[in-house]
Design a protein around this motif. Structure first.
Motif, PDB file in Angstrom:
ATOM      1  N   PRO A  28     -53.902  15.557  32.828  1.00 23.92           N
ATOM      2  CA  PRO A  28     -54.483  16.583  31.954  1.00 23.92           C
ATOM      3  C   PRO A  28     -53.602  17.832  31.925  1.00 23.92           C
ATOM      4  O   PRO A  28     -52.935  18.167  32.901  1.00 23.92           O
ATOM      5  N   GLU A  29     -53.594  18.479  30.781  1.00 25.54           N
ATOM      6  CA  GLU A  29     -52.811  19.701  30.578  1.00 25.54           C
ATOM      7  C   GLU A  29     -51.307  19.442  30.545  1.00 25.54           C
ATOM      8  O   GLU A  29     -50.507  20.381  30.662  1.00 25.54           O
ATOM      9  N   SER A  30     -50.900  18.199  30.376  1.00 26.08           N
ATOM     10  CA  SER A  30     -49.477  17.908  30.222  1.00 26.08           C
ATOM     11  C   SER A  30     -48.953  18.564  28.954  1.00 26.08           C
ATOM     12  O   SER A  30     -49.672  18.681  27.951  1.00 26.08           O
ATOM     13  N   ARG A  31     -47.703  18.986  28.996  1.00 25.66           N
ATOM     14  CA  ARG A  31     -47.060  19.616  27.830  1.00 25.66           C
ATOM     15  C   ARG A  31     -46.445  18.533  26.960  1.00 25.66           C
ATOM     16  O   ARG A  31     -45.579  17.782  27.411  1.00 25.66           O
ATOM     17  N   ARG A  47     -56.363  15.829  23.000  1.00 26.09           N
ATOM     18  CA  ARG A  47     -57.102  17.079  23.153  1.00 26.09           C
ATOM     19  C   ARG A  47     -57.043  17.647  24.570  1.00 26.09           C
ATOM     20  O   ARG A  47     -57.258  18.854  24.767  1.00 26.09           O
ATOM     21  N   ASP A  48     -56.785  16.817  25.576  1.00 26.05           N
ATOM     22  CA  ASP A  48     -56.742  17.305  26.957  1.00 26.05           C
ATOM     23  C   ASP A  48     -55.354  17.800  27.360  1.00 26.05           C
ATOM     24  O   ASP A  48     -55.133  18.146  28.520  1.00 26.05           O
ATOM     25  N   HIS A  49     -54.437  17.821  26.396  1.00 24.72           N
ATOM     26  CA  HIS A  49     -53.068  18.217  26.701  1.00 24.72           C
ATOM     27  C   HIS A  49     -52.674  19.461  25.917  1.00 24.72           C
ATOM     28  O   HIS A  49     -53.386  19.895  25.007  1.00 24.72           O
ATOM     29  N   LYS A  50     -51.542  20.035  26.276  1.00 25.10           N
ATOM     30  CA  LYS A  50     -51.009  21.204  25.588  1.00 25.10           C
ATOM     31  C   LYS A  50     -50.005  20.711  24.547  1.00 25.10           C
ATOM     32  O   LYS A  50     -48.903  20.282  24.898  1.00 25.10           O
ATOM     33  N   ASP A  81     -43.389  17.222  29.132  1.00 27.01           N
ATOM     34  CA  ASP A  81     -43.763  16.002  29.845  1.00 27.01           C
ATOM     35  C   ASP A  81     -43.646  14.770  28.950  1.00 27.01           C
ATOM     36  O   ASP A  81     -43.414  13.665  29.433  1.00 27.01           O
TER      37      ASP A  81
END
Length: 352
Positions: A28-31, A47-50, A81
């Protein structure tokens, strides 16, 4: 024009398959960087990523922004990422996009790309393998998605550098213009534009614009031929083309007023203009003709002209534009019909 967020996009759907079936699992929050990003409901998968979107084509930029996403014509950051790519059909530009993806991802990150089977999906897989080594793939929706982990030590760095330069701006037409692969008729003068240029009068005057300016051939023809033209706006959906058009017309700055406008003409133009010239696109979505694009160019032109203003249009002979022209203009006349193309002069009714 149809809302791109509502149109089926098999390549985008296939691009996200590895996320949906668990073949790719990012924290989660991977770029994530999305090159040549396109809008679609499928992006909810990320949606859970940047997500950072890079898109220089205005209609796709507008559709992404309508989804609340931030879009840049060119993303400067790196170390992502994962990098997603929907390569264009032009081979040199597509290879440059893959090389850019490899340059933008971190060591150990993923490059994921998708293309329709009829538009070089197997070649895409071979190209990515040539850059990073082993890859995996899935097929669905008559498309293929290819991905692989980037091990910096195993990357073919010389090939990355070679391919990254494939779509760089360069001199074309014996140095008369600068252009780059991936643009429409990037290394030549399109015969339709040439025909229109040959039939533009030297009596054009006042404020004008080129709708769909490309790398600036028609606009420069107008400025060279018609001394009474005081200003020229360049409307272009592809920023990569617009930047070059402004460079190709730099000699006129200070002598005439010029503005580059990165926008989707079908959504309307500024004005009022004394005259407009255009070789509108008609194949934005793959191989099929998009007559609605040209028809919306015509309507935008009619709204943007002053009373009595002139619109000079060139199009393939088979495209059914006359009905739309006669709907919104008072006087419509074909002034050339050669080589499969037609040049039409349309005049806006006075008092409108």
């Amino acid at each position: 024009m149809k809302d791109r967020t509502l149109m089926s996009d098999p390549a985008l759907q296939t691009l996200l398959l590895p996320f949906e079936d668990g073949s790719v699992d990012l924290a989660p929050e991977s770029r994530i960087l999305f090159l040549r990003a396109r809008a679609g409901r499928e992006l909810a998968t990320l949606r859970d990523h940047k997500l950072a979107c890079e898109q220089s084509f205005a209609p796709d930029r507008d559709a992404l922004e309508a989804m609340g996403l931030k879009v840049d014509a060119e993303v400067e950051a790196s170390g992502f990422d994962a990098v997603l790519v929907l390569p264009t059909r032009q081979r040199q530009e597509a290879r440059a996009q893959l090389a850019r993806a490899v340059q933008k991802v971190r060591d150990g990150g993923l490059v994921i790309a998708s293309a329709p089977n009829t538009e070089g999906a197997k070649t895409l897989e071979a190209d990515l393998e040539a850059l990073i080594g082993s890859t995996e793939h899935l097929s669905k929706h008559k498309c293929r998605v290819v991905w692989g982990t980037v091990d910096t030590a195993a990357v073919n760095q010389s090939l990355v550098l070679e391919w990254a330069a494939l779509d760089a701006p360069r001199d074309v037409l014996d140095g008369a213009f600068k252009s780059r692969p991936g643009l429409f008729a990037w290394d030549r003068i399109d015969p339709a534009s040439r025909l229109l240029a040959d039939h533009l009068p030297d009596t054009l005057a006042g404020r004008g614009a080129d709708l769909g300016a490309g790398f600036g051939f028609l606009a420069r023809t107008v400025l060279e031929r018609a001394p009474k033209v005081t200003s020229m706006d360049l409307y272009e959906a592809e920023k990569r083309a617009l930047d070059l058009a402004e460079e190709n017309l730099a000699a006129f700055r200070g002598k005439r007023v010029m503005n580059g406008i990165w926008s989707d003409v079908t959504k309307g133009i500024e004005g009022p203009y004394d005259f407009l010239v255009s070789n509108p696109p008609f194949h934005q979505s793959g191989k099929a003709d998009r007559t609605d694009v040209g028809q919306n160019f015509i309507r935008a032109a009619a709204r943007g002209l002053r009373s009595g203003g002139q619109f000079f249009l060139v199009a393939n002979r088979h495209l059914p534009y006359e009905h739309t022209l006669n709907e919104v203009f008072a006087d419509v006349k074909m002034i050339a019909d050669e080589g499969g193309y037609k040049v039409i002069r349309a005049v806006k009714a006075k008092g409108k």
